[in-house]
Design a protein around this motif. Structure first.
Motif, PDB file in Angstrom:
ATOM      1  N   ALA A 127      33.889 -10.611  -3.848  1.00  0.00           N
ATOM      2  CA  ALA A 127      32.639 -11.351  -3.711  1.00  0.00           C
ATOM      3  C   ALA A 127      31.667 -10.835  -4.761  1.00  0.00           C
ATOM      4  O   ALA A 127      31.614  -9.627  -5.010  1.00  0.00           O
ATOM      5  CB  ALA A 127      32.048 -11.176  -2.318  1.00  0.00           C
ATOM      6  N   PRO A 128      30.890 -11.723  -5.382  1.00  0.00           N
ATOM      7  CA  PRO A 128      29.924 -11.254  -6.379  1.00  0.00           C
ATOM      8  C   PRO A 128      28.758 -10.545  -5.718  1.00  0.00           C
ATOM      9  O   PRO A 128      28.536 -10.669  -4.503  1.00  0.00           O
ATOM     10  CB  PRO A 128      29.466 -12.558  -7.042  1.00  0.00           C
ATOM     11  CG  PRO A 128      29.609 -13.588  -5.966  1.00  0.00           C
ATOM     12  CD  PRO A 128      30.829 -13.181  -5.185  1.00  0.00           C
ATOM     13  N   ALA A 129      28.009  -9.792  -6.504  1.00  0.00           N
ATOM     14  CA  ALA A 129      26.777  -9.194  -5.990  1.00  0.00           C
ATOM     15  C   ALA A 129      25.861 -10.315  -5.498  1.00  0.00           C
ATOM     16  O   ALA A 129      25.771 -11.384  -6.116  1.00  0.00           O
ATOM     17  CB  ALA A 129      26.085  -8.380  -7.075  1.00  0.00           C
ATOM     18  N   LEU A 130      25.203 -10.072  -4.382  1.00  0.00           N
ATOM     19  CA  LEU A 130      24.280 -11.061  -3.832  1.00  0.00           C
ATOM     20  C   LEU A 130      22.906 -10.863  -4.468  1.00  0.00           C
ATOM     21  O   LEU A 130      22.272  -9.824  -4.293  1.00  0.00           O
ATOM     22  CB  LEU A 130      24.197 -10.920  -2.314  1.00  0.00           C
ATOM     23  CG  LEU A 130      23.148 -11.771  -1.605  1.00  0.00           C
ATOM     24  CD1 LEU A 130      23.280 -13.239  -1.976  1.00  0.00           C
ATOM     25  CD2 LEU A 130      23.244 -11.589  -0.105  1.00  0.00           C
ATOM     26  N   VAL A 131      22.473 -11.859  -5.206  1.00  0.00           N
ATOM     27  CA  VAL A 131      21.187 -11.806  -5.898  1.00  0.00           C
ATOM     28  C   VAL A 131      20.220 -12.759  -5.206  1.00  0.00           C
ATOM     29  O   VAL A 131      20.470 -13.975  -5.148  1.00  0.00           O
ATOM     30  CB  VAL A 131      21.341 -12.186  -7.383  1.00  0.00           C
ATOM     31  CG1 VAL A 131      19.969 -12.205  -8.071  1.00  0.00           C
ATOM     32  CG2 VAL A 131      22.279 -11.202  -8.081  1.00  0.00           C
ATOM     33  N   SER A 132      19.141 -12.203  -4.667  1.00  0.00           N
ATOM     34  CA  SER A 132      18.088 -13.032  -4.088  1.00  0.00           C
ATOM     35  C   SER A 132      17.094 -13.302  -5.212  1.00  0.00           C
ATOM     36  O   SER A 132      16.368 -12.397  -5.646  1.00  0.00           O
ATOM     37  CB  SER A 132      17.420 -12.314  -2.910  1.00  0.00           C
ATOM     38  OG  SER A 132      16.618 -13.192  -2.160  1.00  0.00           O
ATOM     39  N   GLU A 133      17.079 -14.544  -5.701  1.00  0.00           N
ATOM     40  CA  GLU A 133      16.331 -14.881  -6.909  1.00  0.00           C
ATOM     41  C   GLU A 133      14.864 -14.463  -6.754  1.00  0.00           C
ATOM     42  O   GLU A 133      14.196 -14.847  -5.784  1.00  0.00           O
ATOM     43  CB  GLU A 133      16.450 -16.382  -7.165  1.00  0.00           C
ATOM     44  CG  GLU A 133      16.163 -16.802  -8.579  1.00  0.00           C
ATOM     45  CD  GLU A 133      14.679 -16.867  -8.889  1.00  0.00           C
ATOM     46  OE1 GLU A 133      14.287 -16.506 -10.010  1.00  0.00           O
ATOM     47  OE2 GLU A 133      13.915 -17.285  -7.984  1.00  0.00           O
ATOM     48  N   PRO A 134      14.342 -13.651  -7.673  1.00  0.00           N
ATOM     49  CA  PRO A 134      13.025 -13.024  -7.462  1.00  0.00           C
ATOM     50  C   PRO A 134      11.879 -14.002  -7.204  1.00  0.00           C
ATOM     51  O   PRO A 134      11.127 -13.827  -6.241  1.00  0.00           O
ATOM     52  CB  PRO A 134      12.815 -12.228  -8.757  1.00  0.00           C
ATOM     53  CG  PRO A 134      14.193 -11.880  -9.210  1.00  0.00           C
ATOM     54  CD  PRO A 134      15.018 -13.082  -8.866  1.00  0.00           C
ATOM     55  N   ASP A 135      11.710 -15.013  -8.050  1.00  0.00           N
ATOM     56  CA  ASP A 135      10.559 -15.904  -7.874  1.00  0.00           C
ATOM     57  C   ASP A 135      10.668 -16.701  -6.579  1.00  0.00           C
ATOM     58  O   ASP A 135       9.679 -16.837  -5.837  1.00  0.00           O
ATOM     59  CB  ASP A 135      10.452 -16.857  -9.069  1.00  0.00           C
ATOM     60  CG  ASP A 135      10.053 -16.143 -10.356  1.00  0.00           C
ATOM     61  OD1 ASP A 135       9.478 -15.029 -10.256  1.00  0.00           O
ATOM     62  OD2 ASP A 135      10.320 -16.679 -11.443  1.00  0.00           O
ATOM     63  N   ALA A 136      11.860 -17.225  -6.286  1.00  0.00           N
ATOM     64  CA  ALA A 136      12.039 -18.001  -5.053  1.00  0.00           C
ATOM     65  C   ALA A 136      11.880 -17.110  -3.826  1.00  0.00           C
ATOM     66  O   ALA A 136      11.339 -17.537  -2.795  1.00  0.00           O
ATOM     67  CB  ALA A 136      13.399 -18.676  -5.049  1.00  0.00           C
ATOM     68  N   THR A 137      12.348 -15.865  -3.923  1.00  0.00           N
ATOM     69  CA  THR A 137      12.212 -14.936  -2.797  1.00  0.00           C
ATOM     70  C   THR A 137      10.750 -14.617  -2.536  1.00  0.00           C
ATOM     71  O   THR A 137      10.286 -14.616  -1.382  1.00  0.00           O
ATOM     72  CB  THR A 137      12.999 -13.642  -3.074  1.00  0.00           C
ATOM     73  OG1 THR A 137      14.376 -13.968  -3.287  1.00  0.00           O
ATOM     74  CG2 THR A 137      12.884 -12.674  -1.902  1.00  0.00           C
ATOM     75  N   LYS A 138       9.990 -14.341  -3.597  1.00  0.00           N
ATOM     76  CA  LYS A 138       8.569 -14.025  -3.423  1.00  0.00           C
ATOM     77  C   LYS A 138       7.818 -15.198  -2.816  1.00  0.00           C
ATOM     78  O   LYS A 138       6.952 -15.008  -1.950  1.00  0.00           O
ATOM     79  CB  LYS A 138       7.967 -13.635  -4.769  1.00  0.00           C
ATOM     80  CG  LYS A 138       8.458 -12.285  -5.287  1.00  0.00           C
ATOM     81  CD  LYS A 138       7.979 -12.014  -6.707  1.00  0.00           C
ATOM     82  CE  LYS A 138       8.569 -10.720  -7.236  1.00  0.00           C
ATOM     83  NZ  LYS A 138       8.230 -10.487  -8.667  1.00  0.00           N
ATOM     84  N   ALA A 139       8.158 -16.411  -3.241  1.00  0.00           N
ATOM     85  CA  ALA A 139       7.498 -17.590  -2.676  1.00  0.00           C
ATOM     86  C   ALA A 139       7.812 -17.743  -1.191  1.00  0.00           C
ATOM     87  O   ALA A 139       6.938 -18.047  -0.372  1.00  0.00           O
ATOM     88  CB  ALA A 139       7.915 -18.838  -3.449  1.00  0.00           C
TER      89      ALA A 139
END
Length: 417
Positions: free
Chosen positions: A309-321
């Motif tokens: 499984a790839p590293a799980l990346v919580s997209e920074p701008d969408a996460t902050k919003a």
């Protein structure tokens, strides 16, 4: 708008609790979740989904809520269980048995909270279906199987998830964790590690333990491999780069005075960047092949990579919003940042497959006050964590918080009425 949707939670809270208890009491192993899938599909139909499909990626379930022009937003929950014998003592504890991938009979338990994930997603879909005057767009509801094998997300994608159903602009997901119930934790960027598992077979030459000179000992070969693998993180990965190499299984021989003809190892790797992942995988293969050659093995080692499984990346701008809206609703005191989590999740496969952002967060499932005290006093080891036979989220406020979080996140990205 948010409050207008979630105020209906009080009407369905008890039925969701019943659903949770039912799923918890009837867990099913990865890619065997047929009963659970049927139950979840029925609930989606009762909730008013415009379309419900089963057997997507073997046992996955998909629901679609169409509500005019607007963005397409995906909410995802997993629902497979683990080969763990439950020891919670709950009146709805699992006593289920199953047959694992190797054909062994094993106990089965929802030891990772996927039953809670599924119940919360049913709740969110129900509330959003009942409140179509509050939003516009399309909601894609995805119940993913086989997260524990790290193959379920890829299986659904390969089965045409985004060709057969509307393609989302964002993927939203959550995981219950050993945090205080009612609290939410998040990170930005990489939040969970990439995972790669490897099955290794080393080939020796068997014989009597009294005549080692006539053999090629795969046990010694395996021991040297285990020792050398521990040097990868210590001496090849940059110190600032998190990585883990674990040999979780080593099997060889049947009797103390017989040198066997082969040894088997099970290796697991955790990394956070593609560069580190490639480096560690290549180093593992190099060491295994080199040790086989140094030991004059009778054949090249067998290396079978699986469960990636790839590293799980919580997209920074969408996460902050998303977290800004969470903070407004829940209050800043209930939102906290999280350190990197070495465990892995394959939800990132969905967003990666269609190049859209993923937002992922954790929410607490343990009794609030005792857990807060344990955190404050540094007694984390006393808390039952995911995959423990003692792990079972308290139903409230875990259930309500999980439903509310999914609804709020969806409304953050769906269109306004």
């Amino acid at each position: 708008m948010v409050h207008g949707v979630v105020e209906g939670l009080s009407e369905i809270r008890e039925s969701l609790a019943d659903l949770y208890r039912d799923l918890h009491q009837h867990p099913e192993l990865s890619l065997q979740e047929t009963r659970s899938a049927a139950v979840l599909a029925r609930h989606l139909r009762e909730a008013g989904c415009d379309e419900v499909a089963e057997q997507v990626g073997v046992t996955g379930v998909v629901g679609v809520l169409r509500n005019g022009e607007g963005p397409v937003v995906m909410l995802r929950a997993d629902f497979d269980a683990l080969p763990v014998e439950e020891r919670t003592g709950l009146p709805y504890a699992s006593v289920a048995r199953g047959v694992d991938q190797e054909g062994r009979e094993v106990p089965v338990m929802h030891a990772c909270g996927h039953d809670m994930h599924a119940a919360c997603l049913v709740g969110a879909a129900t509330l959003l279906a009942r409140s179509r005057d509050q939003w516009r767009g399309t909601l894609l509801v995805v119940f993913q199987p086989a997260e524990e094998l790290a193959v379920g997300a890829r299986g659904m994608v390969d089965d045409g998830l985004f060709e057969r159903f509307p393609e989302p602009q964002i993927v939203l997901g959550q995981h219950v964790a050993p945090l205080p119930a009612g609290f939410i934790g998040y990170g930005t960027g990489p939040v969970m590690a990439a995972a790669d598992s490897l099955h290794i077979t080393l080939h020796g030459k068997g014989g009597h333990g009294s005549r080692p000179e006539s053999t090629i000992d795969p046990v010694l070969m395996a021991a040297n491999v285990v020792t050398r693998l521990q040097g990868i993180v210590a001496r090849e990965v940059p110190p600032a780069e998190p990585a883990v190499v674990t040999v979780g299984r080593l099997q060889a021989g049947t009797k103390e005075n017989i040198i066997p003809d082969r040894a088997e190892l099970g290796v697991n790797i955790r990394t956070y960047t593609p560069q580190a992942r490639d480096l560690v995988r290549a180093a593992v293969e190099r060491i295994v092949r080199a040790e086989s050659a140094a030991s004059a093995a009778v054949a090249e080692p067998d290396l079978d990579w699986f469960g990636s499984a790839p590293a799980l990346v919580s997209e920074p701008d969408a996460t902050k919003a998303t977290m800004a809206v969470f903070t407004e609703y829940f209050g800043a005191q209930r939102i906290q940042t999280m350190p990197l989590v070495n465990a892995s999740e394959d939800v990132g496969v969905f967003g990666q497959a269609i190049a859209v952002p993923t937002v992922f967060w954790f929410w607490g499932g343990l009794e609030t006050e005792p857990t807060l005290a344990a955190l404050m006093e540094g007694r984390l080891d006393e808390l039952p964590g995911n995959h423990s036979p003692f792990f079972a989220p308290v139903i409230e406020p875990t259930l309500s918080t999980g439903v509310e979080a999914l609804v709020i996140a969806a409304l953050t990205w769906l269109g306004a009425p």
